[in-house]
Scaffold this motif. Structure first.
Motif, mmCIF file in Angstrom:
data_model
loop_
_atom_site.group_PDB
_atom_site.id
_atom_site.type_symbol
_atom_site.label_atom_id
_atom_site.label_comp_id
_atom_site.label_asym_id
_atom_site.label_seq_id
_atom_site.Cartn_x
_atom_site.Cartn_y
_atom_site.Cartn_z
ATOM 1 N N GLY A 166 -0.541 11.086 -18.913
ATOM 2 C CA GLY A 166 -1.562 11.188 -17.872
ATOM 3 C C GLY A 166 -1.008 11.110 -16.467
ATOM 4 N N ALA A 167 0.258 10.723 -16.338
ATOM 5 C CA ALA A 167 0.848 10.625 -14.999
ATOM 6 C C ALA A 167 1.037 12.025 -14.428
ATOM 7 C CB ALA A 167 2.188 9.901 -15.065
ATOM 8 N N ALA A 168 0.935 12.122 -13.097
ATOM 9 C CA ALA A 168 1.131 13.414 -12.450
ATOM 10 C C ALA A 168 2.013 13.263 -11.224
ATOM 11 C CB ALA A 168 -0.222 14.008 -12.054
ATOM 12 N N THR A 169 2.763 14.336 -10.950
ATOM 13 C CA THR A 169 3.529 14.426 -9.713
ATOM 14 C C THR A 169 2.956 15.618 -8.956
ATOM 15 O OG1 THR A 169 5.162 15.835 -10.775
ATOM 16 C CG2 THR A 169 5.604 13.477 -10.803
ATOM 17 N N GLY A 170 3.522 15.932 -7.800
ATOM 18 C CA GLY A 170 3.053 17.108 -7.081
ATOM 19 C C GLY A 170 1.928 16.781 -6.121
ATOM 20 N N SER A 171 0.958 17.707 -6.002
ATOM 21 C CA SER A 171 -0.033 17.572 -4.932
ATOM 22 C C SER A 171 -1.035 16.448 -5.204
ATOM 23 C CB SER A 171 -0.760 18.898 -4.728
ATOM 24 O OG SER A 171 -1.390 19.268 -5.929
ATOM 25 N N PRO A 173 -0.601 13.255 -7.199
ATOM 26 C CA PRO A 173 0.121 12.328 -8.070
ATOM 27 C C PRO A 173 -0.790 11.192 -8.531
ATOM 28 C CG PRO A 173 0.691 11.930 -5.791
ATOM 29 C CD PRO A 173 -0.182 13.152 -5.800
ATOM 30 N N ARG A 174 -0.539 10.721 -9.731
ATOM 31 C CA ARG A 174 -1.254 9.543 -10.204
ATOM 32 C C ARG A 174 -0.411 8.870 -11.285
ATOM 33 N NH1 ARG A 174 -4.192 13.812 -12.332
ATOM 34 N NH2 ARG A 174 -3.923 14.029 -14.608
ATOM 35 N N PRO A 175 -0.620 7.565 -11.478
ATOM 36 C CA PRO A 175 0.104 6.876 -12.539
ATOM 37 C C PRO A 175 -0.515 7.205 -13.889
ATOM 38 C CG PRO A 175 -1.374 5.361 -11.418
ATOM 39 C CD PRO A 175 -1.494 6.675 -10.698
ATOM 40 N N GLY A 176 0.263 7.106 -14.947
ATOM 41 C CA GLY A 176 -0.274 7.294 -16.289
ATOM 42 C C GLY A 176 -0.649 5.960 -16.896
ATOM 43 N N VAL A 177 -1.027 6.007 -18.165
ATOM 44 C CA VAL A 177 -1.378 4.789 -18.893
ATOM 45 C C VAL A 177 -0.713 4.860 -20.261
ATOM 46 C CG1 VAL A 177 -3.253 3.458 -19.931
ATOM 47 C CG2 VAL A 177 -3.606 4.575 -17.724
ATOM 48 N N GLY A 178 -0.167 3.775 -20.729
ATOM 49 C CA GLY A 178 0.414 3.800 -22.065
ATOM 50 C C GLY A 178 1.527 2.800 -22.238
ATOM 51 N N ILE A 179 2.363 3.068 -23.221
ATOM 52 C CA ILE A 179 3.408 2.133 -23.626
ATOM 53 C C ILE A 179 4.774 2.714 -23.282
ATOM 54 C CG2 ILE A 179 4.399 0.870 -25.576
ATOM 55 C CD1 ILE A 179 1.644 1.218 -26.969
ATOM 56 N N SER A 362 9.280 11.967 -8.593
ATOM 57 C CA SER A 362 9.026 13.283 -9.176
ATOM 58 C C SER A 362 10.265 13.853 -9.856
ATOM 59 C CB SER A 362 8.600 14.275 -8.092
ATOM 60 O OG SER A 362 7.505 13.790 -7.386
ATOM 61 N N LEU A 363 11.400 13.720 -9.194
ATOM 62 C CA LEU A 363 12.612 14.383 -9.706
ATOM 63 C C LEU A 363 13.225 13.637 -10.883
ATOM 64 C CD1 LEU A 363 14.063 15.490 -6.263
ATOM 65 C CD2 LEU A 363 13.153 16.979 -8.055
ATOM 66 N N LEU A 364 13.111 12.321 -10.894
ATOM 67 C CA LEU A 364 13.629 11.556 -12.043
ATOM 68 C C LEU A 364 12.555 11.330 -13.106
ATOM 69 C CD1 LEU A 364 15.881 8.801 -10.407
ATOM 70 C CD2 LEU A 364 16.624 10.659 -11.896
ATOM 71 N N ARG A 365 11.298 11.603 -12.726
ATOM 72 C CA ARG A 365 10.155 11.409 -13.625
ATOM 73 C C ARG A 365 10.087 9.969 -14.141
ATOM 74 N NH1 ARG A 365 7.380 15.515 -13.811
ATOM 75 N NH2 ARG A 365 6.115 14.818 -15.557
ATOM 76 N N VAL A 366 10.151 9.049 -13.184
ATOM 77 C CA VAL A 366 10.023 7.633 -13.519
ATOM 78 C C VAL A 366 8.892 7.025 -12.711
ATOM 79 C CG1 VAL A 366 12.403 7.215 -14.226
ATOM 80 C CG2 VAL A 366 11.789 7.015 -11.800
ATOM 81 N N GLU A 367 8.269 5.992 -13.288
ATOM 82 C CA GLU A 367 7.206 5.275 -12.581
ATOM 83 C C GLU A 367 7.810 4.074 -11.883
ATOM 84 O OE1 GLU A 367 4.604 5.627 -10.795
ATOM 85 O OE2 GLU A 367 3.589 6.521 -12.525
#
Lengths: 373, 83
Positions: A166-171, A173-179, A362-367
């Motif tokens: 559910g996480a998004a980057t770009g225009s 962005p939002r955090p995801g939810v999960g494990i 965005s580039l490393l795809r880490v929260e």
């Protein structure tokens, strides 16, 4: 003769066991945080001394920084003559590391100890120093020394995890939810990946090699991924599209603490469009410890030296007043209320340069944190 | 309007970065107004520069602020700092 200990200095196992009740009672009373006794820094089991000679009688020892005349002490600060039926003695040990004294001194004292021996038992760790964060720490927090096994040393920015469902980057962005499945140290490519020269899986040491970190004793993580940096030579800088100098290395959850030494919890991260000139920022790093600065430019294109005559041109950078020095690479830059804005990677004598944290995410795809603030 | 200065900057990044001593260009602020900030390793008197080497004082209506930035390098101990 030297090895023959004075028989009256020794405390037998039976004596020590018999002392245990009195000793724990003394710990409670003399080291109570609510009503601390002046000068008392520790409690131990030992023998009573009289006129510079051990008597052989089991006693509870109150360890003090220095002895003070009874007349100069308030009643509440006096060490009682007895705990139950056990006598007490007062042993002067000078100034140990106050914050370590309660855990280390009693363990170091077993049986009667003379003053000079007691002082030797106190760990000789420097209390302060320009490189206090160069030591080994588990779990390791943001601010501590870290490095790929072939480099010198940089700084742990914070600890992060893969973007969740559910996480998004770009225009938008939002955090995801999960494990989260994996946890990482976040720092620079040139700290964790030796400027593109490392292999995935390479050992990452804490502290970094420059600070005495060795493999395998100080292994904390292994390189997982990095954003490659384009350099001149060989690529002319007009063609460079570098946005970040960033990498992550996977470690074990219990070794990684995303809190920042002196900074605290990262409450959230800020979108690049909301990072404003004039904002006060702070960082904790291996070399200059805790510092603050002010953002002087954003959306900056900067040519940065990577050693050996190599230059990397970076776009969309944050420039601040000078708040760093060599070894601080990888520090997380935050607002005073703990919102991450940048990843420090370069500096000059008058300025510090950082990547936008949004680009790093965005580039490393880490929260980095669970809120966008 | 708010992004206009960004567009101006992007049109001139390459030519500004090609000037001698220039190590950075970005958006700064002066008296509440956004400016184009040019970072140089050291300031040099205009008289010592050829006309084509000079940093313009204005770009498409936006003020240009020249600041001494030194020579940015990656922040590693010793060899990084002086590399």
């Amino acid at each position: 003769m030297a090895e023959a200990a004075h028989p009256k200095m020794e405390l037998t196992f039976a004596d020590a066991a018999a002392l245990e009740d009195a000793r724990s009672h003394a710990v409670e009373e003399l080291l109570s945080p609510e009503a601390p006794h002046s000068n008392v820094v520790g409690v131990a089991a030992g023998v009573k001394w009289k006129n510079g000679e051990p008597t052989g009688d089991p006693a509870v020892l109150a360890l003090v920084t220095h002895k003070v005349d009874k007349a100069e002490l308030a009643e509440g600060d006096l060490v009682p003559a007895k705990f139950g039926t056990t006598r007490t003695d007062v042993l002067e040990i000078g100034f140990p590391m106050i914050e370590r004294a309660q855990t280390q001194l009693p363990a170091a004292v077993n049986g009667a100890v003379r003053e000079e021996e007691q002082q030797m038992a106190v760990p000789q760790v420097p209390l302060f120093g320009a490189e206090a964060l160069a030591r080994r720490a588990r779990p390791a927090e943001g601010g501590y020394s870290v490095g790929h096994f072939k480099i010198t040393a940089g700084t742990i920015g914070t600890c992060v995890y893969d973007l969740l469902p559910g996480a998004a980057t770009g225009s938008q962005p939002r955090p995801g939810v999960g494990i989260p499945q994996r946890f990482y140290i976040l720092s620079n490519n040139h700290v964790l990946a030796n400027v593109n020269a490392a292999m995935v899986g390479d050992p990452i040491l804490q502290p970094g090699p420059f600070d005495g970190g060795t493999f395998p004793a100080d292994l904390i993580a292994r390189l997982s991924r990095f954003v490659p940096i384009t350099l001149e030579p060989p690529t002319p800088r007009l063609l460079h599209r570098n946005l970040v100098d960033a990498a992550v290395a996977e470690g074990q959850f219990h070794d990684l603490d995303r809190e920042i030494y002196w900074g605290g919890y990262v409450r959230g991260w800020r979108r690049r469009a909301n990072v404003a000139v004039g904002t006060t920022v702070q960082k904790t790093g291996r070399t200059t410890n805790f510092t603050t600065g002010r953002i002087t430019a954003i959306n900056a294109t900067v040519d940065v030296g990577f050693g050996g005559g190599r230059i990397g041109r970076f776009q969309d950078q944050i420039i601040t007043t000078n708040m760093s020095a060599g070894g601080d690479s990888g520090s997380l830059i935050l607002t005073p209320d703990e919102v991450a804005v940048g990843l420090l990677f370069a500096g000059s004598s008058v300025a510090t340069i950082a990547n936008q944290i949004e680009n790093v995410r965005s580039l490393l795809r880490v929260e980095v944190a669970e809120q966008i603030l | 309007m708010p992004n206009e200065i960004d567009d101006v900057l992007q049109r001139h990044v390459a030519s500004l970065m090609a000037l001698p001593n220039v190590v950075s260009v970005g958006i700064g602020e002066q008296d509440g107004r956004p400016t184009i900030v040019v970072g140089v390793t050291e300031k040099v008197p205009s008289a010592e520069l050829a006309p084509e080497e000079l940093i313009p004082e204005m770009l498409e209506g936006h003020e240009v602020d020249v600041q001494e930035l030194g020579a940015p390098v990656i922040e590693l101990p010793e060899e990084g700092r002086y590399g």
